[in-house]
Every structure is written in C-alpha cells, then in structure tokens.
Design an enzyme around this catalytic site. Structure first.
Site, PDB file in Angstrom:
ATOM      1  N   ASP A  87      -3.388  -9.089  11.455  1.00 35.08           N
ATOM      2  CA  ASP A  87      -2.126  -9.059  12.183  1.00 35.08           C
ATOM      3  C   ASP A  87      -1.687 -10.500  12.421  1.00 35.08           C
ATOM      4  OD1 ASP A  87      -0.001  -7.768  13.928  1.00 35.08           O
ATOM      5  OD2 ASP A  87      -1.002  -9.059  15.392  1.00 35.08           O
ATOM      6  N   GLU A  89       0.253  -7.172   6.664  1.00 33.08           N
ATOM      7  CA  GLU A  89       1.576  -6.636   6.965  1.00 33.08           C
ATOM      8  C   GLU A  89       2.586  -7.088   5.922  1.00 33.08           C
ATOM      9  OE1 GLU A  89       2.192  -6.607  11.623  1.00 33.08           O
ATOM     10  OE2 GLU A  89       1.340  -8.520  10.971  1.00 33.08           O
ATOM     11  N   CYS A  92      -5.888   6.505  21.468  1.00 32.64           N
ATOM     12  CA  CYS A  92      -5.331   7.856  21.600  1.00 32.64           C
ATOM     13  C   CYS A  92      -4.158   8.102  20.667  1.00 32.64           C
ATOM     14  CB  CYS A  92      -4.899   8.111  23.038  1.00 32.64           C
ATOM     15  SG  CYS A  92      -3.536   7.061  23.594  1.00 32.64           S
ATOM     16  N   CYS A  97      -3.482   7.797  28.902  1.00 37.79           N
ATOM     17  CA  CYS A  97      -4.895   7.396  28.916  1.00 37.79           C
ATOM     18  C   CYS A  97      -5.162   6.244  29.868  1.00 37.79           C
ATOM     19  CB  CYS A  97      -5.353   7.027  27.511  1.00 37.79           C
ATOM     20  SG  CYS A  97      -4.465   5.622  26.796  1.00 37.79           S
ATOM     21  N   ASP A 132      -2.288  -7.877  20.000  1.00 36.57           N
ATOM     22  CA  ASP A 132      -2.675  -8.337  18.668  1.00 36.57           C
ATOM     23  C   ASP A 132      -3.922  -7.617  18.163  1.00 36.57           C
ATOM     24  OD1 ASP A 132      -0.547 -10.076  18.829  1.00 36.57           O
ATOM     25  OD2 ASP A 132      -1.772 -11.738  19.583  1.00 36.57           O
TER      26      ASP A 132
END
Length: 532
Positions: free
Chosen positions: A278, A366, A425, A443, A450
C-alpha cells in the site's frame, strides 16, 4: 520457429543467410522469417544481423529470444579543454537546429497543402526528413561538418516522435493527457542532449572512459564495470549513447542489449510468500506479507525537508543580477538542492523495489491514478506531497525488476476500495477519509489505515485474470450478523451518490458517455461486498 526482425530488409538478409522463408501476409512480405530446425543452429547468423529480434512458435506463442534491453547512466566530467567543451555545446545546438528546421518544413508543407491539394509534402518519417536535410544542409547550416551527423539525426528523430505522439493523441490512439502540436525549441528552455546510434562508441577497459563520436573520450565520475564487463566478454551490444546536460553537469546514458543467461537473478528468500503493498504519503509503502509481518518504509519527502532552504536560496537568487558571478553561484546552490531531491527520491524507490523482489515470490500492488491524485485535492500542500513522494516511478521500476527476478507481480483493480473495508469483519470503515486510525461501529475495532489497506491488497482475489491478472474485482465477504449496520451505511452512501448523479446536466452527459466514473464503480463494489 519464426523470427521477427525489425525491418523487412533485415528479414531478407536473415532469410538469405539461413535459408529461411519470408512469411507473406495478404500477398505482401512481412519482417518475419520461418526457420527450419532448431533455432540455436541459426542463432549466430541471426545475431550477426541484429540482436533486437523476437521469437515465436509456429502456433504464434512468443518465447524468450535470449536478449534483454537495459540501460545505465553515468555522470562524466566537463572537459578541461575549452575547445572540446565548446564542441559538446555545438552538438547540442546542432540537434536543436535540425529539430527546428524539420518542424518549419512540416509547417510549410501543411500551409502549402491547404493552398494547393496537389502539393507534394515530405512524409513525416525519419528517412524522408533526413534525406531532405542532406539536400538542404549546405544552405541551412554550412558548418554542419563540424558536428557528428548523429546530432542532426537525433533532432529529426525527436520531431518525428513528437509528431507521432500528437497524431495518436488527436485520433484517440494515445492514452493520457492530450498532446499538442510540436513547438520550436529555444536555447533557453530546451534540455541540452544528443543521441548517438552509430560511430565510435565504446567503454574503455580502464572502466573510467567513455568514447563518443566526434567528441572523443570523456572521463566518468563513477566506475563503468556494471556494463563494461558484459561488453568485454561479448555478452552485450551497445545500442546507443545519449549525452545530456542537467543541473550544469554532463551525463551519458547507455542503452544496451544483454544476454539473459548472464543476467543472473537472485532467488527470493520467501518464494512461496505473497505480499501486498500500500503506497502512501505518511509512509512511502506499507508491506503486509503472508506470514503476518508488516513492514513500513518511511517517506523521505526530500522536497519538504529542503523547502525552507530552497526558499532562502530562491530569495537570494532573485536579488542577484542575471549573468553575474553571484547569480551563477546562487543558481548552482538551487540546482544542488534539486539534484539532492532527485537522488534521494530515486534511491528510496530502488530500495523499496529491491526489497520486494528479493524477499517475496508474489507482489500485489495498487493501480494508482497519479495524475488524478495530483488534481483531485484542492490543497496545494497535498498536491506537492504527491509529487514529492515520486509514486509514479514505483510501478515501472518494480515491473522490470520483477521480470528479471522471476517474481510474479499482480496489479489490483483500480476501483478496489482497499482503504474502506475493514480487514477483520469486511465491513465498511467509518471516520475521516484521510484519518490515520479508522474503525467500524459494529465490531468497534480500530485499525491502522495503511496496515489495513496492505492486508486487503494482499488478500485480494483474482476472479477474471487479464493481461496483468487484475481485470475484475472481488470484495471480501462480510461476516454474518453485520448486514444491518452495513446496509445502513451503504444506503446513506448510495443516496448521496444518487443525489450527486441527479444534478442538472449530468443525466444528459451520461446518455452520451458510456464511461462510469470512479465514484460510481466504487459504490457498486461496496454494494457487492455488502450483498454477498
């Protein structure tokens, strides 16, 4: 085996030497040659013509040719002899003169064509314009013999490429920003450079001397061993050399073809481990691998660290008289800061990419739209930070290094919302858009932005592989019992998108434009993840 040469003339020479057959398509010969037997029997004959060829099976599947094109750049010293230094500047000017002459010739032909349709214009090719230059050079530049012919040829070649870019952009064959029609080059703004493709080009055995046509020997400030050893063993061919001036210094960029069997690649230390990368501005990159480790590469931000000093030097430069010694000294200080920023930014990208290809067998990155990132945010500081990070050079650098090292590189879909999905989740994150820490109400687990994005990129699944194995999107499935809150957030998000899309004029534009905006595609992706 079929050999694809660069020109039909080269293909004919290969056919004459090897006894091959020229491949004919639609009754016309092509640069392809059909060879009989094993290609290794004919390799020496083909390489004697050119090493820039491609190989493919009879079925059409391309196979490695045994050669790869690479390059290296070296900084050289300015000659102490004033006549030799003047000769270098003369080559720079000769290239600019040939470029401007060719552009004037093209414009005059276009104007004459408008007046008379029967006017015979010079084709926009290197061969045609160079032939016309040889006819008129005695009148245009009587001093042409003082410089190498490659100086004029490189100027004309640059114009041909500029015209091709303009034509492709105008007709929709070129992606990216629109390219305008070429303009005349001035001595004040044009970057000084000249390219040599023929003549006495070599790297001496002392690994400190680079010889160029007409100019002669230039002393390199760094060792040339990395390419000279391949040239000395005949494992590489020098294709061209480009002499350029930047920050008042001279650089020689060499492009060469190297045998792939001598470019030994290191085996990654974790060949079976996958990593997700990332990119960002707070930190240059956050890497999450399959072993659960997360490594952060800090962003050096060289422009931001030197911004105060740059402002001071810039004020000092504005107070100097142009042309004076003080002006030249202040300008040299500013150029030194520019050079320092470029080197730091380049080194950080090389260290990051070297770490990735040296440790992991598969790297997922990406597909960032850097140009849109520079324009999307209204704040000037944000746009400056995007440019300062140098994110645009990451993907090309990683591509060629991964290819050499045998590392698989996967480009994640551009519209995959890696920063908006909770990795635990798989719900939608809430909070400020650019906040460092984000959480989800259901949650109630706070995650690092990041780190969470790197984990999502690592676990992204390919559902419809394309050329880069990233043509479709797969959003992580949400866990049971989280649908209510997720639906509320999605409904609010989609309502806001519907209100935006119902603005005046947008509906009419949508009827004529089949493209989907990035926000709409991202909304659809989030809905897919919530409905699974």
């Amino acid at each position: 085996m079929i050999v694809m040469m660069r020109t039909k003339a080269q293909a004919q020479r290969v056919a004459d030497i090897t006894g091959g057959v020229i491949v004919v398509k639609n009754g016309k010969p092509t640069p392809k040659v059909q060879l009989q037997g094993d290609f290794e029997q004919h390799r020496a004959a083909v390489e004697s013509i050119s090493v820039l060829f491609k190989l493919c099976e009879d079925a059409g599947e391309q196979v490695p040719s045994g050669w790869t094109v690479t390059g290296a750049s070296f900084e050289v010293e300015w000659p102490k002899d004033p006549r030799k230094a003047s000769l270098i500047r003369s080559h720079f000017g000769a290239r600019r003169v040939a470029y401007n002459w060719a552009l004037a010739k093209v414009k005059s032909d276009m104007d004459a064509k408008q007046q008379n349709e029967d006017h015979l214009s010079t084709p926009w090719t290197l061969e045609a314009l160079r032939k016309q230059w040889n006819i008129e050079k005695n009148e245009i530049a009587p001093w042409w013999g003082e410089n190498s012919k490659e100086a004029y040829s490189s100027g004309i070649a640059d114009l041909v490429q500029a015209l091709s870019n303009w034509s492709d952009s105008k007709n929709g064959r070129r992606r990216g920003r629109k390219v305008g029609f070429p303009k005349f080059k001035s001595k004040r703004k044009d970057q000084n450079r000249v390219r040599f493709t023929t003549g006495a080009m070599r790297l001496e055995d002392d690994r400190r001397t680079i010889v160029l046509p007409m100019i002669g020997a230039l002393r390199s400030k760094e060792n040339t061993r990395r390419i000279q050893r391949h040239l000395a063993k005949n494992n590489a061919r020098l294709l061209n050399c480009t002499l350029s001036e930047r920050w008042g210094r001279l650089f020689v960029s060499c492009q060469l073809a190297v045998r792939t069997n001598v470019t030994s690649s290191r085996t990654p230390s974790k060949p079976n481990v996958r990593a997700g990368v990332d990119l960002g501005l707070r930190s240059l990159a956050t890497i999450a691998d399959g072993d659960g480790n997360i490594k952060v590469f800090p962003n050096p931000a060289p422009l931001r660290t030197t911004l105060t000093e740059r402002r001071r030097v810039g004020r000092n430069l504005s107070r100097r008289i142009p042309g004076s010694n003080g002006y030249r000294r202040a300008k040299a200080k500013l150029a030194k800061l520019d050079r320092k920023c470029v080197y730091i930014r380049r080194e950080s990208i090389h260290q990051l990419t070297r770490y990735l290809v040296g440790n992991y067998g598969e790297v997922r990155i990406e597909d960032l739209n850097i140009a849109a990132m520079r324009q999307s945010m209204g704040r000037r500081a944000f746009r400056r930070s995007v440019s300062d990070a140098g994110l645009g050079s990451f993907r090309p650098t990683l591509t060629y290094k991964a290819e050499r090292a045998g590392v698989k590189m996967v480009v994640v879909d551009r519209f995959f919302p890696s920063s908006q999905i909770h990795h635990n989740c798989t719900g939608r994150l809430t909070g400020a858009k650019l906040a460092k820490r984000r959480s989800r109400e259901t949650c109630d687990v706070e995650v690092d932005r990041d780190d969470n994005a790197a984990l999502n990129i690592r676990d992204w699944s390919v559902t419809s592989p394309g050329l880069v194995e990233a043509s479709a999107l797969s959003v992580p499935r949400p866990l049971s019992g989280t649908g209510d809150s997720s639906d509320d957030g999605m409904t609010h998000h989609l309502e806001r998108g519907c209100k935006t899309s119902s603005n005046t004029g947008r509906t009419q534009r949508g009827k004529n434009n089949s493209r989907t905006s990035e926000h709409e595609v991202r909304d659809e992706n989030l809905v897919k993840g919530a409905s699974l």
